[in-house]
Design an enzyme around this catalytic site. Structure first.
Site, mmCIF file in Angstrom:
data_model
loop_
_atom_site.group_PDB
_atom_site.id
_atom_site.type_symbol
_atom_site.label_atom_id
_atom_site.label_comp_id
_atom_site.label_asym_id
_atom_site.label_seq_id
_atom_site.Cartn_x
_atom_site.Cartn_y
_atom_site.Cartn_z
ATOM 1 N N ASP A 54 -2.819 -8.064 4.378
ATOM 2 C CA ASP A 54 -3.209 -8.917 3.258
ATOM 3 C C ASP A 54 -4.674 -8.677 2.914
ATOM 4 O O ASP A 54 -5.486 -8.343 3.781
ATOM 5 C CB ASP A 54 -3.028 -10.395 3.619
ATOM 6 C CG ASP A 54 -1.570 -10.787 3.786
ATOM 7 O OD1 ASP A 54 -0.696 -10.069 3.272
ATOM 8 O OD2 ASP A 54 -1.320 -11.814 4.442
ATOM 9 N N ARG A 55 -4.997 -8.885 1.658
ATOM 10 C CA ARG A 55 -6.372 -8.659 1.202
ATOM 11 C C ARG A 55 -7.417 -9.358 2.073
ATOM 12 O O ARG A 55 -8.433 -8.753 2.432
ATOM 13 C CB ARG A 55 -6.507 -9.102 -0.259
ATOM 14 C CG ARG A 55 -7.883 -8.852 -0.847
ATOM 15 C CD ARG A 55 -7.927 -9.233 -2.313
ATOM 16 N NE ARG A 55 -9.164 -8.792 -2.941
ATOM 17 C CZ ARG A 55 -9.389 -8.809 -4.247
ATOM 18 N NH1 ARG A 55 -8.455 -9.240 -5.066
ATOM 19 N NH2 ARG A 55 -10.538 -8.386 -4.736
#
Length: 239
Positions: A54-55
């Site tokens: 995830d970012r």
């Protein structure tokens, strides 16, 4: 420049910074920096994604140097031959070792999942956790006069979207800095008292069988500066 953790003629792994997208995405059409393109330019050759983070998550991110190797590694991930471990700072005291076996219903993103089926049944999701450290800080968080945190090791056994974040919310120990599944009061307290604004979830270890040499490979990633500052402020050493 990205920190390269491992590189040979077939694979390359980096320590992904928090906040950086793995590749171009309509999640943020204005973003100009991506791990894939930055790494490609840094090593002078194309890289092929094998898995994702995830970012807001940092840590070990593995790429192949050819599509053939990428396919072989993706098979390992699909067949659960790859072992991953994460570190997380969570709300409250979480001690001991337990398994969370709780199916998760996919929470569709309006942008990223705009073409996905909405009525999917909850999918099997399993996470093991181990409490490593605890601390109580002398500042208020929400209705409490002090703030308690735990450092935990998380081992996912299923590759569900946001599984670790959703599982920690399920057991009432959301990850600090999580703006989607976390505790708003705790996040504000971390920011105002400690200056910490990131998601405290870090992929610290990835183990797999090398697709060519058949050796067992384990890649580890160190903590970034904001993590180190938090560990020092909490008095957590020798982790």
């Amino acid at each position: 420049m990205l920190e390269i953790l491992y590189q040979d003629g077939f694979l390359v792994a980096v320590n992904k910074p928090a906040g950086m997208l793995v590749h171009r995405s309509w999640l943020d059409p204005h973003e100009t920096q991506f791990v894939m393109q930055t790494l490609r330019d840094q090593i002078g050759q194309h890289v092929f994604p094998i898995h994702r983070l995830d970012r807001p998550t940092s840590g070990v991110l593995l790429f192949a140097l050819s599509s053939e190797i990428a396919n072989l590694m993706c098979e390992q991930f699909e067949q659960k031959y790859v072992q991953k471990s994460y570190l997380a700072v969570v709300r409250g005291y979480l001690q001991g070792k337990e398994r969370i076996d709780y199916p998760l219903k996919i929470q569709l993103d309006k942008i990223a999942d705009k073409f996905s089926q909405e009525d999917k049944e909850p999918q099997e999701a399993i996470t093991d956790y181990e409490g490593l450290k605890i601390v109580e800080m002398p500042y208020p968080a929400g209705r409490y006069q002090t703030a308690r945190y735990s450092l935990v090791k998380l081992i996912p056994h299923t590759g569900r979207k946001h599984x670790l974040r959703x599982h920690m919310k399920h057991v009432f120990h959301p990850i600090x800095g999580d703006t989607q599944y976390g505790d708003l009061h705790q996040n504000r307290a971390l920011m105002s008292h400690l200056g910490c604004s990131r998601l405290f979830l870090h992929s610290d270890s990835l183990s797999f069988i090398h697709p060519i040499t058949k050796e067992q490979i384990t890649i580890t990633a160190g903590l970034d500066e904001q993590w180190q500052q938090l560990m020092n402020q909490f008095g957590w050493e020798n982790v």
